[in-house]
Every structure is written in structure tokens, then in C-alpha cells.
Write an enzyme that holds these catalytic residues in place. Structure first.
Site, mmCIF file in Angstrom:
data_model
loop_
_atom_site.group_PDB
_atom_site.id
_atom_site.type_symbol
_atom_site.label_atom_id
_atom_site.label_comp_id
_atom_site.label_asym_id
_atom_site.label_seq_id
_atom_site.Cartn_x
_atom_site.Cartn_y
_atom_site.Cartn_z
ATOM 1 N N ASP A 145 8.127 39.811 -0.338
ATOM 2 C CA ASP A 145 8.822 41.387 -0.568
ATOM 3 C C ASP A 145 9.789 41.082 -1.688
ATOM 4 O O ASP A 145 10.743 40.708 -1.160
ATOM 5 C CB ASP A 145 9.211 41.996 0.842
ATOM 6 N N ASP B 73 -0.869 51.077 3.997
ATOM 7 C CA ASP B 73 0.262 51.092 5.038
ATOM 8 C C ASP B 73 -0.241 52.181 6.181
ATOM 9 O O ASP B 73 -0.151 53.155 5.675
ATOM 10 C CB ASP B 73 1.660 51.321 4.565
#
Lengths: 199, 264
Positions: free
Chosen positions: B11, B130
């Protein structure tokens, strides 16, 4: 060793170029086959888009390979060695008689690391797999080569019960369905084997 | 037989790999290129580079960092975050990505999935979803965008099936409610998505121990499982995860054994 990395104008060429350089090749990216000691057709894009880009160079590439220029097709680049594909419009190079079919498997694309085995009906074995027969290589394909003559298949792979060529060879044209430039140490070894075969 | 994949996620925020819990409270854990190289050496099967603030800040992916990361990597690299057009897809691929992950961009413009797949091939189009629990949705899971911050009206399982139909070559499903908690992947969500599509599925969110990966690949029916923080912290080694997958009699590309294969 001057290697021409054929540019269809789509996608990522530098991991392949960088992998070949690491094995000692001088790499040029472009479309002019003159002055190349070996040709690599990379595996990016969809068949139709790549065939359209290739069309203008089709005869130059065919003539050069007919005259003995070694060529390695990778993934889509391997599929472009054949006459045509179920994936899309346009002609392949026709360097290996046959076509390209869709995979018949529960999960498609065939995505990930699979075991590649040299075909047993080839006396000396596929030179590209020297030292790495039975290794896992990285695949990302929904289509597979279907050569007219089974003798062109020099290595195989199986996914969900569908067996298909992992490597083909016909004259000075060779192809692998997987991505050696994305297959870690085993993939780099395959590229080294290719350069050695070309010498 | 295809090996089950262990995927390491970077990330990235402002050019650095960061780590947070439930998509928040970020802290710096290192340089993306150096970490990617380390994970390749540790036998990770793939690396995912997610520019986590790109969508939120409304900007494109930081391609120079992608390029620097790709340069040293000989395993597949997926790049996501801020990819909103076919041009963005092309730019990410040219910077060295092998696949792109579409998330907010796909929700906003579902035809982007089709256009990218037609031009670059379905195998390089990953749709990243997500999802968070929501009993109001048919499957019990709602899709969120903008790094997990913004709710949509989409049901996660229905959206996954639609993405596959539009041409996605792979679905990466992250359980927001599990992410960073290290109690295991959401096996129910993973299995529902895996059963709803015929493309490969990557489970994400919640890995804390090697057994969690095995569960995602068996009960969850995923083809691959992804984690970030547990690897960055050294809580887990890729090799330990691979050993657990192998011990469960699942096919795996072994760690630390170049030029050897476990499969007969």
C-alpha cells in the site's frame, strides 16, 4: 547477440527487455528485423490489436525467419506464430501451421504458476527447458496454441483437465505460452537457454 | 496444476509503503522497490502495488515509483489506485505493470473494464472490490470506493459477477471489516465471490497466520490470498505460509528452492 524486441505499441516491454539484458543480450525495441540476431515477440495485448500492429511487418518477419532468424514468441507472441486465433480478427505470422483456441476450464484466465513438462516424443528435448524441465512458470492466458502437427508441441501444461502446449517449435520459430520474464529464476534461465540456442 | 498463489501487497502513499488498520492510521514501513525485491527473493508469487490515496486525492497513480519498483522485479506486478481511464491503464502497463487493478474507476465507469480488456487482454485487468458487511444488501456485503471510505449502492457479490461478465480477468476482494485485524479472511465473502465468477479470485483482508491462507484457499475457494502488514512487520514469512499450504496438500510454488518443483 542483438535481440530485437518487437513493439506492437501496447503494454509493458521493459521487464522482458531487462530480463534479456541481464542474460547478456543487447536489446533493441522496434519493428525492423534487419541486423537482428534474434527476434522476440512479447506477450502483451489482445490478439486482434497485436495482429493489426503486426500486419505491416508480416512479410518482413516471415522472410527473416524463413532465412533462419531465430524467433521466440512469448504468450500472445507465441499465439501470433500460428495462422489465426479464436480471440480476434487478423492473421498471425503463419510460421507454425495451426490456430489458437479458447481454453476449456473451470477458471479462465489460466492465471498463475503452473508446471511445465517437456513433451516426451522429442528425442533431444526442448532446448529452452534445459535444466528447468518440470519447473513452475507464470501463465496468464485464456487462449492456447493448437498446432496442426502435434510434433510442434515441445512442452505441455494442464489446467483444470485441459492440457495445452506450454512450448512449441517449428523450424527456427519457438514459442512459450508462459512469461519467462515473470517467472523468477527459472524464467531467467529459459531466456539464457534461448540466447545460447541462438549462438 | 496451478499453484495457489501468495500475493504481497504494497500500500503506497506518497511514494512510500505504509500500513494501517482498517484502511486508517497509516505509518511508514519502507521503500516499494526494495520491499518488492525482498518479497520476490522470499518466493512471493506476485506483488500488488496500490497507490492508496490516488482516488481520494483525485490524481493518477505515481508512475515513477511504479517504474522504479517494476525495474527490479521478475514476478508479476499489479498496479492499482487512481486508474480511471483506458489511457491510465496504458500508462500503468508502460510503466512496468503486468496487470492493473481497477476499483473506484470501474464503479464510476463499468465500460472501462471492457475497453481495457479488449485492448490489453482480460488477463491484465483485475477488478479490486472493497466490501463491508451490510445486512441491507442481498449478499450481506456492500461495495465501497475511494480507499474504502465511500459507500456505493452496489452489492459486492453481484458487482463481482458483473465485472467478470464485463471482461475482468481476475477479482481481488478485500473485506474492509477484516482488514488489519489479523483474525483471518472473511471466508463467507470470499466463497460467495468465488462461486459467483469463473475468473480467478484473490482473497484479501485479515491474514494473521499461515492457517488463514489455507482457509481462504480451501473453504474460501480462492485461487490466491493476499496480505500486506503481516509480511511487512515480519509477523509472517512467505515461506511459512507456503509451507502451510503445502502441508494442506495444495499445489504451491515452493520457497527457497530454485529449480525444484514439489509436484510429480
Amino acid at each position: 547477440m542483438n535481440v530485437l524486441l518487437f513493439d506492437y505499441g501496447t503494454g509493458n516491454l521493459h521487464s522482458l527487455g531487462k530480463a534479456l539484458e541481464l542474460q547478456g543480450a543487447r536489446v533493441r525495441t522496434g519493428t525492423a528485423v534487419e541486423a537482428a540476431d534474434a527476434l522476440v515477440l512479447p506477450g502483451v495485448g489482445a490478439f486482434g490489436a497485436a495482429a493489426a500492429r503486426l500486419a505491416a511487418h508480416r512479410y518482413a518477419v516471415r522472410d527473416a525467419v524463413a532465412a533462419g532468424l531465430p524467433v521466440l514468441g512469448i504468450c500472445l507472441g507465441m499465439q501470433l506464430l500460428l495462422d489465426g486465433s479464436a480471440e480476434g480478427e487478423g492473421s498471425g505470422l503463419g510460421l507454425v501451421p495451426g490456430s489458437v483456441r479458447r481454453l476449456v476450464a473451470g477458471r479462465v484466465p489460466h492465471m498463475g504458476w503452473n508446471v511445465v513438462r517437456a513433451a516426451t516424443n522429442h528425442g533431444p528435448g526442448e532446448p529452452l527447458l534445459r535444466g528447468i524441465d518440470g519447473e513452475r512458470f507464470y501463465f496468464a492466458n485464456s487462449f492456447a496454441a493448437d498446432p496442426a502437427d502435434p510434433a510442434a508441441v515441445t512442452a505441455t501444461v494442464t489446467h483444470d483437465g485441459d492440457g495445452f502446449p506450454a512450448a512449441i517449435r517449428w523450424g527456427s520459430a519457438a514459442g512459450v505460452q508462459f512469461h519467462p520474464e515473470k517467472s523468477g529464476a527459472a524464467g531467467l534461465r529459459l531466456l539464457r537457454n534461448f540466447l545460447e540456442v541462438c549462438r | 496444476m496451478l499453484a495457489k498463489r501468495v500475493v504481497v501487497c504494497l500500500d503506497v502513499d506518497g511514494g512510500r509503503v505504509v500500513k494501517g488498520t482498517r484502511f486508517r492510521d497509516l505509518r511508514d514501513v519502507g521503500d516499494p522497490a526494495a520491499l518488492a525485491e525482498r518479497y520476490e527473493a522470499e518466493a512471493a508469487d506476485e506483488v500488488v502495488f496500490l497507490d492508496i490515496s490516488a482516488s481520494v486525492q483525485g490524481r493518477a497513480t505515481t508512475l515513477d515509483v511504479v517504474s522504479r519498483t517494476a525495474r527490479r522485479l521478475f514476478i508479476p506486478l499489479t498496479v492499482g489506485g487512481g486508474i480511471g481511464s483506458r489511457k491510465d491503464v496504458g500508462r500503468a502497463l508502460r510503466a512496468g505493470a503486468d496487470k492493473v487493478a481497477l476499483n473506484t474507476g470501474a464503479v464510476r465507469r463499468p465500460d472501462l473494464i471492457t475497453r481495457a480488456a479488449e485492448h490489453y487482454g482480460a488477463q491484465c485487468v483485475v477488478v479490486s472490490i472493497d466490501a463491508d458487511r451490510d445486512p441491507a444488501m442481498p449478499s450481506g456485503y456492500r461495495v465501497f470506493t475511494h480507499g474504502g471510505r465511500r459507500p456505493t449502492e452496489l452489492d459486492a457479490v453481484e458487482w463481482a459477477a458483473r465485472c467478470a461478465g464485463l471482461g475482468a480477468g481476475e477479482i481481488l476482494v478485500t473485506a474492509i471489516h477484516s482488514d488489519g485485524a489479523r483474525h483471518g479472511f472473511d471466508l463467507d465473502l470470499t466463497r460467495r465471490v468465488a462461486d459467483a465468477v469463473t475468473v480467478p479470485v484473490i482473497a484479501s483482508g485479515g491474514a494473521g497466520e499461515p492457517a488463514h491462507f489455507v482457509h481462504a484457499l480451501t473453504a474460501g475457494r480462492a485461487d490466491a490470498a493476499l496480505a500486506a502488514g503481516v509480511f511487512h512487520d515480519g509477523v509472517l514469512q512467505v515461506a511459512d505460509v507456503k509451507a502451510a499450504i503445502d502441508a494442506a496438500a495444495l499445489p504451491v510454488r515452493p520457497a527457497g528452492l530454485p529449480f525444484r518443483s514439489t509436484e510429480a
